[in-house]
Design a protein around this motif. Sequence first.
Motif, PDB file in Angstrom:
ATOM      1  N   GLU A 166       7.513   4.690  -3.252  1.00  0.00           N
ATOM      2  CA  GLU A 166       7.976   4.068  -2.019  1.00  0.00           C
ATOM      3  C   GLU A 166       8.296   2.598  -2.281  1.00  0.00           C
ATOM      4  O   GLU A 166       7.487   1.874  -2.873  1.00  0.00           O
ATOM      5  CB  GLU A 166       6.893   4.170  -0.944  1.00  0.00           C
ATOM      6  CG  GLU A 166       6.679   5.572  -0.392  1.00  0.00           C
ATOM      7  CD  GLU A 166       7.883   6.058   0.386  1.00  0.00           C
ATOM      8  OE1 GLU A 166       8.572   5.207   1.004  1.00  0.00           O
ATOM      9  OE2 GLU A 166       8.137   7.267   0.391  1.00  0.00           O
ATOM     10  N   PRO A 167       9.457   2.122  -1.846  1.00  0.00           N
ATOM     11  CA  PRO A 167       9.791   0.708  -2.061  1.00  0.00           C
ATOM     12  C   PRO A 167       8.919  -0.205  -1.206  1.00  0.00           C
ATOM     13  O   PRO A 167       8.349   0.207  -0.198  1.00  0.00           O
ATOM     14  CB  PRO A 167      11.265   0.627  -1.653  1.00  0.00           C
ATOM     15  CG  PRO A 167      11.463   1.766  -0.705  1.00  0.00           C
ATOM     16  CD  PRO A 167      10.542   2.854  -1.170  1.00  0.00           C
ATOM     17  N   THR A 168       8.824  -1.460  -1.605  1.00  0.00           N
ATOM     18  CA  THR A 168       8.058  -2.457  -0.866  1.00  0.00           C
ATOM     19  C   THR A 168       8.711  -2.710   0.497  1.00  0.00           C
ATOM     20  O   THR A 168       9.921  -2.948   0.572  1.00  0.00           O
ATOM     21  CB  THR A 168       8.011  -3.771  -1.662  1.00  0.00           C
ATOM     22  OG1 THR A 168       7.404  -3.527  -2.930  1.00  0.00           O
ATOM     23  CG2 THR A 168       7.222  -4.833  -0.919  1.00  0.00           C
ATOM     24  N   GLY A 192      -0.733  -0.911   1.401  1.00  0.00           N
ATOM     25  CA  GLY A 192      -1.547  -0.719   2.595  1.00  0.00           C
ATOM     26  C   GLY A 192      -1.294  -1.751   3.664  1.00  0.00           C
ATOM     27  O   GLY A 192      -2.144  -1.968   4.546  1.00  0.00           O
ATOM     28  N   ASP A 193      -0.134  -2.407   3.623  1.00  0.00           N
ATOM     29  CA  ASP A 193       0.210  -3.460   4.592  1.00  0.00           C
ATOM     30  C   ASP A 193      -0.807  -4.592   4.585  1.00  0.00           C
ATOM     31  O   ASP A 193      -1.087  -5.209   5.632  1.00  0.00           O
ATOM     32  CB  ASP A 193       0.341  -2.881   6.005  1.00  0.00           C
ATOM     33  CG  ASP A 193       1.678  -2.190   6.225  1.00  0.00           C
ATOM     34  OD1 ASP A 193       2.380  -1.954   5.230  1.00  0.00           O
ATOM     35  OD2 ASP A 193       2.018  -1.882   7.377  1.00  0.00           O
ATOM     36  N   VAL A 333       3.414 -10.077  10.147  1.00  0.00           N
ATOM     37  CA  VAL A 333       2.513 -11.226  10.217  1.00  0.00           C
ATOM     38  C   VAL A 333       1.059 -10.761  10.119  1.00  0.00           C
ATOM     39  O   VAL A 333       0.246 -11.371   9.409  1.00  0.00           O
ATOM     40  CB  VAL A 333       2.756 -12.026  11.509  1.00  0.00           C
ATOM     41  CG1 VAL A 333       1.694 -13.110  11.678  1.00  0.00           C
ATOM     42  CG2 VAL A 333       4.145 -12.659  11.473  1.00  0.00           C
ATOM     43  N   ARG A 334       0.707  -9.685  10.789  1.00  0.00           N
ATOM     44  CA  ARG A 334      -0.662  -9.152  10.677  1.00  0.00           C
ATOM     45  C   ARG A 334      -0.964  -8.748   9.236  1.00  0.00           C
ATOM     46  O   ARG A 334      -2.042  -8.998   8.715  1.00  0.00           O
ATOM     47  CB  ARG A 334      -0.834  -7.940  11.599  1.00  0.00           C
ATOM     48  CG  ARG A 334      -0.862  -8.267  13.075  1.00  0.00           C
ATOM     49  CD  ARG A 334      -1.201  -7.035  13.905  1.00  0.00           C
ATOM     50  NE  ARG A 334      -1.040  -7.307  15.321  1.00  0.00           N
ATOM     51  CZ  ARG A 334       0.087  -7.129  16.006  1.00  0.00           C
ATOM     52  NH1 ARG A 334       1.166  -6.657  15.392  1.00  0.00           N
ATOM     53  NH2 ARG A 334       0.149  -7.414  17.295  1.00  0.00           N
ATOM     54  N   GLY A 335       0.001  -8.058   8.607  1.00  0.00           N
ATOM     55  CA  GLY A 335      -0.211  -7.619   7.234  1.00  0.00           C
ATOM     56  C   GLY A 335      -0.359  -8.787   6.265  1.00  0.00           C
ATOM     57  O   GLY A 335      -1.247  -8.791   5.409  1.00  0.00           O
ATOM     58  N   LEU A 336       0.496  -9.788   6.399  1.00  0.00           N
ATOM     59  CA  LEU A 336       0.418 -10.952   5.513  1.00  0.00           C
ATOM     60  C   LEU A 336      -0.915 -11.680   5.681  1.00  0.00           C
ATOM     61  O   LEU A 336      -1.512 -12.152   4.705  1.00  0.00           O
ATOM     62  CB  LEU A 336       1.571 -11.909   5.810  1.00  0.00           C
ATOM     63  CG  LEU A 336       2.958 -11.457   5.338  1.00  0.00           C
ATOM     64  CD1 LEU A 336       4.043 -12.304   5.991  1.00  0.00           C
ATOM     65  CD2 LEU A 336       3.057 -11.552   3.821  1.00  0.00           C
ATOM     66  N   ALA A 337      -1.399 -11.764   6.915  1.00  0.00           N
ATOM     67  CA  ALA A 337      -2.655 -12.463   7.169  1.00  0.00           C
ATOM     68  C   ALA A 337      -3.867 -11.657   6.725  1.00  0.00           C
ATOM     69  O   ALA A 337      -4.950 -12.226   6.544  1.00  0.00           O
ATOM     70  CB  ALA A 337      -2.777 -12.790   8.660  1.00  0.00           C
ATOM     71  N   ALA A 338      -3.688 -10.348   6.520  1.00  0.00           N
ATOM     72  CA  ALA A 338      -4.827  -9.482   6.202  1.00  0.00           C
ATOM     73  C   ALA A 338      -5.144  -9.422   4.719  1.00  0.00           C
ATOM     74  O   ALA A 338      -6.113  -8.764   4.326  1.00  0.00           O
ATOM     75  CB  ALA A 338      -4.557  -8.062   6.715  1.00  0.00           C
ATOM     76  N   GLY A 339      -4.358 -10.074   3.864  1.00  0.00           N
ATOM     77  CA  GLY A 339      -4.600 -10.006   2.430  1.00  0.00           C
ATOM     78  C   GLY A 339      -4.014 -11.196   1.713  1.00  0.00           C
ATOM     79  O   GLY A 339      -3.438 -12.107   2.335  1.00  0.00           O
ATOM     80  N   PRO A 340      -4.120 -11.223   0.396  1.00  0.00           N
ATOM     81  CA  PRO A 340      -3.553 -12.342  -0.363  1.00  0.00           C
ATOM     82  C   PRO A 340      -2.035 -12.366  -0.239  1.00  0.00           C
ATOM     83  O   PRO A 340      -1.376 -11.332  -0.304  1.00  0.00           O
ATOM     84  CB  PRO A 340      -3.999 -12.058  -1.798  1.00  0.00           C
ATOM     85  CG  PRO A 340      -4.285 -10.590  -1.832  1.00  0.00           C
ATOM     86  CD  PRO A 340      -4.776 -10.225  -0.468  1.00  0.00           C
ATOM     87  N   HIS A 341      -1.497 -13.551  -0.073  1.00  0.00           N
ATOM     88  CA  HIS A 341      -0.050 -13.696   0.092  1.00  0.00           C
ATOM     89  C   HIS A 341       0.404 -14.976  -0.586  1.00  0.00           C
ATOM     90  O   HIS A 341      -0.386 -15.891  -0.850  1.00  0.00           O
ATOM     91  CB  HIS A 341       0.337 -13.715   1.570  1.00  0.00           C
ATOM     92  CG  HIS A 341      -0.352 -14.806   2.342  1.00  0.00           C
ATOM     93  ND1 HIS A 341      -1.545 -14.610   2.990  1.00  0.00           N
ATOM     94  CD2 HIS A 341      -0.029 -16.119   2.531  1.00  0.00           C
ATOM     95  CE1 HIS A 341      -1.936 -15.732   3.562  1.00  0.00           C
ATOM     96  NE2 HIS A 341      -1.036 -16.675   3.295  1.00  0.00           N
ATOM     97  N   VAL A 342       1.695 -15.017  -0.869  1.00  0.00           N
ATOM     98  CA  VAL A 342       2.298 -16.205  -1.481  1.00  0.00           C
ATOM     99  C   VAL A 342       3.542 -16.576  -0.690  1.00  0.00           C
ATOM    100  O   VAL A 342       4.211 -15.712  -0.098  1.00  0.00           O
ATOM    101  CB  VAL A 342       2.669 -15.957  -2.956  1.00  0.00           C
ATOM    102  CG1 VAL A 342       1.414 -15.764  -3.782  1.00  0.00           C
ATOM    103  CG2 VAL A 342       3.590 -14.760  -3.094  1.00  0.00           C
ATOM    104  N   VAL A 343       3.840 -17.878  -0.670  1.00  0.00           N
ATOM    105  CA  VAL A 343       5.050 -18.383  -0.025  1.00  0.00           C
ATOM    106  C   VAL A 343       5.863 -19.089  -1.097  1.00  0.00           C
ATOM    107  O   VAL A 343       5.354 -19.987  -1.787  1.00  0.00           O
ATOM    108  CB  VAL A 343       4.716 -19.359   1.122  1.00  0.00           C
ATOM    109  CG1 VAL A 343       5.999 -19.817   1.807  1.00  0.00           C
ATOM    110  CG2 VAL A 343       3.779 -18.700   2.131  1.00  0.00           C
TER     111      VAL A 343
END
Length: 474
Positions: A166-168, A192-193, A333-343
């Motif tokens: 499955e693609p991102t 897992g979002d 936004v919920r998914g990004l806040a729920a785990g490690p993320h980069v900008v």
Amino acid sequence: MTDERSPARDPVHDDPSGSSERPPAARLAELVELPERGTGVRAARRAARRRARGQADELDGGVDEWRTALVEHERAASPPPPGAGPAGRAAGEAATAEPPPTEDGRRAARRPSRRWLVAFSTALAACVLAAAGLAWLGFSTLRDSRAGRIVTSAAPDEPGFEGFLEPTPTLAVTVTHQGLLDAVYVLSLGAGDAGGGILLVPPRTRLGDGGTATIDFTYSFGADEEAMRSSIESVAGFGLDELVTIDEARWAELVAPVAPIVIDNPDDLEGFPIGRLELTPAQVGPYLAARAEGESDLSRLARHEVVWEAWLAQVGTTGEVPGELATGLGRFVRGLAAGPHVVRTLPTTELVREDGWFDYRVDEAARARVVTELVPYPRGTASAPRTLVRLLDGTGDQGHVPRIAPTVVGADASIVVVGNADHFDYDTTQIRYHRPEHRRAAERLQEALGAGEVIEDVRPIDSFDVTIVLGTDL
């Protein structure tokens, strides 16, 4: 005189031995009731019976043929005269009756003619031979062809295991201010979002077609959603699942549940002094749109990064974001806040225009590295074409595919199938291209991997363009 109720016997065809075993035609004739004396009709009918018996014997006792001949001659004979009596009428009726039962009570079976049997047997033999030939042709084709086959075994650690990848998930966001395009974001989600990445894109980035048109130029001409999505895809280098647009009012709705947004402002702007700021929902949009005199988009996008980091941190604490749960900004936004993320900001080089403003050209080599970090499994589109790759491990190392995947993606590829090769004894990595026009893509992948051999494996496959079987040389 013979009793009219008894069948007349024909001494010419009586069996001298008195045996009851008679030919079917002879036994059937004995049942025909005829008067002892009468007109020439009786003689005509007896002659017809003899001729019919001769035809029946010639056709190997075929009762059907004898019956047809008898009926034909009966019709040819003159009808019985008036007053000939019931015996004459009975003779005509008996002549056209069904064959009588045999001694065991069953009627004589209808047998086809010899000519019909020969024709049927010939046709049947031809059909059998044709079926055998087609079966062998189909077996040979299936045996020699691997087109489109994906063998899936029971466990991921067994040879032959394969599965579609499955693609991102991705989302493009266009930010407007006073009717103009002010910023572009591309969001992605992790497994897992949970977690993911944010790519900040300058609106004046030139499209990937090599011309001078930019994203904001496309927007200014009132392009529809599909045209805007295609423009952003050509710049980002991968396909996008969704696109949404937000303005200052929408910014206020999005951040309201966790406001104020606390940031450390890096620049002294009109209305927003340098240092710690607590942005109200109504201030977020104007702050992001603020621009210092002669400031470039790249400098201004640095403040967007500050706001995104602060917002996600506060959402991660409360989990409050208005909007949809399964789509759109609410989900991302919920998914990004729920785990490690980069900008990250899209790598570009500045191009000074005649009017003093800047355009931006994508640094494709640097972009490839950023994409593999933010979008591990991108998909290609017509605006952002990518080579479709089937990536298989040929060594038995379950960590082999995840380690090599970023290198494959960085070579402008999309991994659509992952799994194991048919065995784990590959010493040399194989890069197999499946259509002649994909040879250059296979060579590009070989260059990126730094090992392996390019192999022609032409087959009519639509699911992927190149198969990479990893060997111990990687």
